[in-house]
Design an enzyme around this catalytic site. Structure first.
Site, PDB file in Angstrom:
ATOM      1  N   SER A  67       0.793  -1.238   0.000  1.00 33.96           N
ATOM      2  CA  SER A  67       0.000   0.000   0.000  1.00 33.96           C
ATOM      3  C   SER A  67       0.820   1.278   0.000  1.00 33.96           C
ATOM      4  O   SER A  67       0.253   2.376  -0.003  1.00 33.96           O
ATOM      5  CB  SER A  67      -0.962   0.008   1.196  1.00 33.96           C
TER       6      SER A  67
ATOM      7  N   LYS B  35      -0.161   3.801  -2.563  1.00 38.49           N
ATOM      8  CA  LYS B  35      -1.179   4.835  -2.406  1.00 38.49           C
ATOM      9  C   LYS B  35      -0.580   6.235  -2.270  1.00 38.49           C
ATOM     10  O   LYS B  35      -1.298   7.231  -2.387  1.00 38.49           O
ATOM     11  CB  LYS B  35      -2.074   4.498  -1.213  1.00 38.49           C
TER      12      LYS B  35
ATOM     13  N   SER C 104      -5.949   3.171   4.503  1.00 40.38           N
ATOM     14  CA  SER C 104      -5.474   2.359   3.381  1.00 40.38           C
ATOM     15  C   SER C 104      -6.611   1.657   2.648  1.00 40.38           C
ATOM     16  O   SER C 104      -6.493   0.497   2.244  1.00 40.38           O
ATOM     17  CB  SER C 104      -4.451   1.323   3.871  1.00 40.38           C
TER      18      SER C 104
END
Length: 393
Positions: free
Chosen positions: A66, A69, A121
Site C-alpha cells: 500500500s 497509495k 489504506s
C-alpha cells in the site's frame, strides 16, 4: 575441505557485511558511521534538497504493497476534480483487502476519500478515486506511470492504484523516497498524511466515519508527520515515514522489514544527527562585490566537514549571446553550489531592486520556469524535482 569451508565462510561474511552495513551519502562515508536495519531495502532522504542520506539495496525492484497509495494520492490531487463527488462503483464496492467500507453508489468528496485512502489504506477508496480521476482504473494507472517517468522513478512500475500484489507492480526504496519527498511539498498531501484522526460525513448511517491513522510513527516518534504503511503476504511489512525537527524534514523508507517501527526511529535519528540542514544563502541576500541579490533561500544537509569543501560559483548570463527574454526582468545569472566536484544546486541572481520571483517548491531553483501559474504549478514542481535528481546523479 577445511580451506574451502573457511573460504565459503569468508565469502558469506563479506556478503552479509555488504548487505547490512551500506555506505551513507556519497562523500560522507569517512565522517558518518554505518547504519543497520532489518529491511530487505531501505532509503533515507532529506525532503528540502532531495539528498539521499542512506541507502541499502535502494534500487532493488520490490513489491511495495500500500505504499502505492502515495502515488495514487498525489496523482489524484494533481489531476482530480474536487468540485464533483466521487461515486462508488460496483468495482470499488467490496474491494478485497483493507477497506473503509464504502457502500455501492455512495458519494463522497474527493478530499475526504483521500483521507480514507491514506489513513485507513482503503482499497475501495483507491479504486473509486482511480475511476473518478482517470475514467477507469486502467486510465488512472496510466497517469501513475506517466508521473513515475516525469519524476525519474526508473525502478518503478504500477499496475493498480491500491498496491495489491500483481505482476509488473513494483518500486524501489530510493524511488519511494523520491516520490514521497516530492509529494510532501504539496500542502494537501502533507496535511492528510500527518492527520491522526479524521471524521467524515456518512450518508448511510446516523454516525460519521471516523478514521484513525494506521501509521504508529505519528505516536511513537517525536516530530513524526507521515506517511504510509503497507503490507501484503508477498510484500511483507513496508513503511514510509517522515519527521520534522529544527526545520528539517526527512523521509525514511523500508521494504520487507519485520522491525520497521524501531528501524525508522533509528534511521530518522541518524539523519537528524549526522546530516543537519544548513542555510547557505537567504532570499534577498547581497552577492559580495556585485550589485546583485539571490532570488531564493537555499538549504542543504551536510555531514561533518562537508560544508568546508563547498564551492560557490557565480555564472553571469550574456544577453547578447543568449538572447534571454527574462534578463529584462532583472535576472542576471546564477550561483552554482558544487560539493566535491558535483553540482548540488543552483540559485538565480537578480539585479538589486528587481522584483524577485516567488520561491519555487524546492531547491535547486530552475530559473527557466519563470513565474508559476496555479494551473502549471504541479508540472513545474515536477520539472524542478526531476532536474534536481539529474544534477545530483
Amino acid at each position: 575441505m577445511r580451506i574451502k569451508s573457511i573460504t565459503r565462510w569468508i565469502a558469506a561474511a563479506a556478503i552479509f557485511l555488504a548487505y547490512c552495513f551500506p555506505v551513507a551519502a556519497e562523500g560522507a562515508a569517512n565522517k558518518v558511521p554505518g547504519l543497520y536495519t532489518h529491511a530487505q531495502a531501505a532509503a533515507l532522504m532529506d525532503v528540502t534538497s532531495g539528498r539521499l542520506l542512506y541507502s541499502s539495496h535502494g534500487d532493488d525492484e520490490l513489491r511495495i504493497a500500500s505504499l502505492t497509495k502515495i502515488m495514487t494520492a498525489i496523482v489524484a490531487i494533481e489531476h482530480g476534480d474536487f468540485n464533483k463527488p466521487v461515486k462508488v462503483s460496483k468495482n470499488a464496492y467490496g474491494k478485497e483487502g483493507s477497506s473503509i467500507y464504502l457502500k455501492l453508489g455512495e458519494e463522497m468528496t474527493l478530499e475526504n476519500m483521500l483521507y480514507g485512502l491514506m489513513l485507513r489504506s482503503g482499497n475501495d477508496a483507491a479504486t473509486a478515486i482511480a475511476e473518478h480521476v482517470g475514467g477507469s482504473e486502467e486510465g488512472f494507472v496510466h497517469l501513475m506511470n506517466e508521473k513515475a517517468k516525469e519524476l525519474g522513478l526508473t525502478h518503478s512500475h504500477f499496475a493498480n492504484p491500491s498496491g495489491l500484489d500483481a505482476d509488473g507492480h513494483y518500486s524501489s526504496a530510493n524511488d519511494m523516497a523520491k516520490l514521497t519527498a516530492y509529494a510532501l511539498h504539496n500542502p494537501l498531501f502533507k496535511n492528510i498524511v500527518k492527520t491522526q484522526v479524521k471524521k467524515a460525513p456518512n450518508p448511510n448511517e446516523s454516525w460519521d466515519y471516523r478514521w484513525d491513522n494506521k501509521n504508529k510513527m505519528l505516536r511513537l516518534y517525536e516530530g513524526a508527520d507521515g506517511v504510509k504503511t503497507g503490507y501484503t503476504k508477498k510484500a511483507f511489512r513496508c513503511l514510509v515515514s517522515s519527521a520534522t525537527r529544527n526545520g528539517q524534514q526527512l523521509v525514511a523508507v523500508t521494504l520487507n522489514d519485520g522491525d520497521d517501527w524501531n528501524d525508522h526511529g533509528k534511521m530518522l535519528d541518524y539523519g537528524f544527527k549526522y546530516f543537519p540542514l544548513s542555510q547557505l544563502m537567504e532570499k534577498g541576500e547581497s552577492v559580495q562585490g556585485y550589485d546583485l541579490v539571490v532570488a531564493n533561500t537555499f538549504n542543504y544537509p551536510f555531514a561533518e566537514g562537508e560544508q568546508e569543501r563547498l564551492e560557490k560559483k557565480l555564472v553571469l548570463h550574456s544577453p547578447a549571446k543568449e538572447g534571454r527574454a527574462d534578463l529584462s526582468f532583472g535576472l542576471r545569472g546564477e550561483i552554482r553550489m558544487v560539493l566535491d566536484g558535483k553540482l548540488i544546486g543552483t540559485v538565480p541572481v537578480y539585479q538589486k531592486g528587481s522584483l524577485l520571483p516567488e520561491p519555487n517548491a524546492r531547491n535547486p531553483v530552475d530559473d527557466t520556469l519563470g513565474p508559476l501559474r496555479p494551473a502549471t504549478l504541479a508540472e513545474a514542481m515536477a520539472r524542478v524535482f526531476q532536474q534536481m535528481f539529474l544534477q545530483r546523479d
